[in-house]
Design a protein around this motif. Structure first.
Motif, PDB file in Angstrom:
ATOM      1  N   MET A  28       1.534 -43.037  11.302  1.00 33.50           N
ATOM      2  CA  MET A  28       1.478 -43.980  10.186  1.00 33.50           C
ATOM      3  C   MET A  28       2.619 -43.709   9.204  1.00 33.50           C
ATOM      4  N   LYS A  29       2.836 -42.439   8.908  1.00 29.18           N
ATOM      5  CA  LYS A  29       3.893 -42.066   7.962  1.00 29.18           C
ATOM      6  C   LYS A  29       5.264 -42.418   8.524  1.00 29.18           C
ATOM      7  N   ASP A  30       5.508 -42.046   9.782  1.00 30.79           N
ATOM      8  CA  ASP A  30       6.806 -42.308  10.409  1.00 30.79           C
ATOM      9  C   ASP A  30       7.068 -43.796  10.590  1.00 30.79           C
ATOM     10  N   GLY A  31       5.991 -44.548  10.826  1.00 36.21           N
ATOM     11  CA  GLY A  31       6.136 -45.991  11.016  1.00 36.21           C
ATOM     12  C   GLY A  31       6.165 -46.769   9.722  1.00 36.21           C
ATOM     13  N   GLY A  32       6.034 -46.076   8.603  1.00 28.74           N
ATOM     14  CA  GLY A  32       6.105 -46.740   7.311  1.00 28.74           C
ATOM     15  C   GLY A  32       4.868 -47.547   6.964  1.00 28.74           C
ATOM     16  N   VAL A  33       3.714 -47.159   7.481  1.00 28.71           N
ATOM     17  CA  VAL A  33       2.484 -47.878   7.176  1.00 28.71           C
ATOM     18  C   VAL A  33       2.168 -47.677   5.709  1.00 28.71           C
ATOM     19  N   THR A  34       2.063 -48.773   4.993  1.00 20.85           N
ATOM     20  CA  THR A  34       1.775 -48.685   3.568  1.00 20.85           C
ATOM     21  C   THR A  34       0.551 -49.502   3.180  1.00 20.85           C
ATOM     22  N   MET A  35      -0.091 -50.093   4.159  1.00 23.32           N
ATOM     23  CA  MET A  35      -1.248 -50.921   3.844  1.00 23.32           C
ATOM     24  C   MET A  35      -2.441 -50.033   3.496  1.00 23.32           C
ATOM     25  N   GLU A  36      -3.021 -50.271   2.353  1.00 21.39           N
ATOM     26  CA  GLU A  36      -4.162 -49.483   1.908  1.00 21.39           C
ATOM     27  C   GLU A  36      -5.333 -49.596   2.885  1.00 21.39           C
ATOM     28  N   SER A  37      -5.505 -50.762   3.476  1.00 23.96           N
ATOM     29  CA  SER A  37      -6.637 -50.949   4.381  1.00 23.96           C
ATOM     30  C   SER A  37      -6.539 -50.039   5.606  1.00 23.96           C
ATOM     31  N   GLU A  38      -5.338 -49.817   6.121  1.00 22.78           N
ATOM     32  CA  GLU A  38      -5.175 -48.934   7.279  1.00 22.78           C
ATOM     33  C   GLU A  38      -5.437 -47.478   6.894  1.00 22.78           C
ATOM     34  N   THR A  39      -4.931 -47.070   5.749  1.00 17.36           N
ATOM     35  CA  THR A  39      -5.161 -45.710   5.274  1.00 17.36           C
ATOM     36  C   THR A  39      -6.644 -45.493   5.002  1.00 17.36           C
ATOM     37  N   SER A  40      -7.269 -46.466   4.396  1.00 16.49           N
ATOM     38  CA  SER A  40      -8.688 -46.395   4.077  1.00 16.49           C
ATOM     39  C   SER A  40      -9.523 -46.258   5.343  1.00 16.49           C
ATOM     40  N   ARG A  41      -9.134 -46.966   6.363  1.00 20.25           N
ATOM     41  CA  ARG A  41      -9.847 -46.906   7.648  1.00 20.25           C
ATOM     42  C   ARG A  41      -9.788 -45.503   8.242  1.00 20.25           C
ATOM     43  N   VAL A  42      -8.625 -44.872   8.155  1.00 20.39           N
ATOM     44  CA  VAL A  42      -8.466 -43.521   8.693  1.00 20.39           C
ATOM     45  C   VAL A  42      -9.321 -42.531   7.891  1.00 20.39           C
ATOM     46  N   VAL A  43      -9.350 -42.688   6.576  1.00 19.45           N
ATOM     47  CA  VAL A  43     -10.181 -41.806   5.747  1.00 19.45           C
ATOM     48  C   VAL A  43     -11.654 -41.938   6.148  1.00 19.45           C
ATOM     49  N   LEU A  44     -12.121 -43.155   6.320  1.00 20.64           N
ATOM     50  CA  LEU A  44     -13.513 -43.364   6.729  1.00 20.64           C
ATOM     51  C   LEU A  44     -13.768 -42.767   8.115  1.00 20.64           C
ATOM     52  N   ASP A  45     -12.823 -42.938   9.021  1.00 25.26           N
ATOM     53  CA  ASP A  45     -12.967 -42.361  10.361  1.00 25.26           C
ATOM     54  C   ASP A  45     -13.065 -40.834  10.302  1.00 25.26           C
ATOM     55  N   ILE A  46     -12.272 -40.204   9.448  1.00 22.26           N
ATOM     56  CA  ILE A  46     -12.315 -38.748   9.313  1.00 22.26           C
ATOM     57  C   ILE A  46     -13.668 -38.314   8.755  1.00 22.26           C
ATOM     58  N   LEU A  47     -14.149 -39.020   7.740  1.00 23.43           N
ATOM     59  CA  LEU A  47     -15.444 -38.672   7.156  1.00 23.43           C
ATOM     60  C   LEU A  47     -16.573 -38.772   8.179  1.00 23.43           C
ATOM     61  N   THR A  48     -16.507 -39.783   9.034  1.00 27.27           N
ATOM     62  CA  THR A  48     -17.596 -39.982   9.997  1.00 27.27           C
ATOM     63  C   THR A  48     -17.376 -39.186  11.278  1.00 27.27           C
ATOM     64  N   ASP A  49     -16.192 -39.288  11.842  1.00 27.17           N
ATOM     65  CA  ASP A  49     -15.857 -38.659  13.124  1.00 27.17           C
ATOM     66  C   ASP A  49     -15.811 -37.138  13.049  1.00 27.17           C
ATOM     67  N   VAL A  50     -15.091 -36.639  12.075  1.00 31.53           N
ATOM     68  CA  VAL A  50     -14.822 -35.205  11.991  1.00 31.53           C
ATOM     69  C   VAL A  50     -15.914 -34.486  11.200  1.00 31.53           C
ATOM     70  N   LEU A  51     -16.284 -35.050  10.068  1.00 34.27           N
ATOM     71  CA  LEU A  51     -17.231 -34.350   9.193  1.00 34.27           C
ATOM     72  C   LEU A  51     -18.677 -34.746   9.444  1.00 34.27           C
ATOM     73  N   GLY A  52     -18.890 -35.776  10.272  1.00 32.28           N
ATOM     74  CA  GLY A  52     -20.239 -36.102  10.713  1.00 32.28           C
ATOM     75  C   GLY A  52     -21.096 -36.914   9.750  1.00 32.28           C
ATOM     76  N   TYR A  53     -20.485 -37.515   8.733  1.00 33.09           N
ATOM     77  CA  TYR A  53     -21.256 -38.342   7.810  1.00 33.09           C
ATOM     78  C   TYR A  53     -21.608 -39.673   8.459  1.00 33.09           C
TER      79      TYR A  53
END
Length: 80
Positions: A28-53
């Motif tokens: 995302m960083k290398d590709g210049g992704v700046t859309m908040e919705s994409e970043t937000s999606r990754v944060v939610l995925d980390i909270l659910t996928d990795v941390l188990g919420y």
């Protein structure tokens, strides 16, 4: 309140998640992704996928705290 001991299962899930999401975030960083919705999606995925919420039971979105707004918050039973 004492912090519970982390089991090896949880530790491995976090290590695997860090590897997986580090690659995704780098792309995302290398590709210049700046859309908040994409970043937000990754944060939610980390909270659910990795941390188990549970995204429906444990996480709330667009929470207003005092004069600020946060995209995601972990529910703790308190009203803010």
């Amino acid at each position: 309140m004492p912090v519970p001991k982390m089991t090896s299962k949880i530790e491995n899930r976090i290590k695997d998640g860090v590897k997986k999401y580090s690659r995704i975030l780098k792309k995302m960083k290398d590709g210049g992704v700046t859309m908040e919705s994409e970043t937000s999606r990754v944060v939610l995925d980390i909270l659910t996928d990795v941390l188990g919420y549970d995204p429906y039971e444990d996480i709330t979105s667009e929470l207003k705290i005092k004069r600020n707004q946060c995209d995601y918050a972990i529910k703790d039973g308190k009203d803010y």
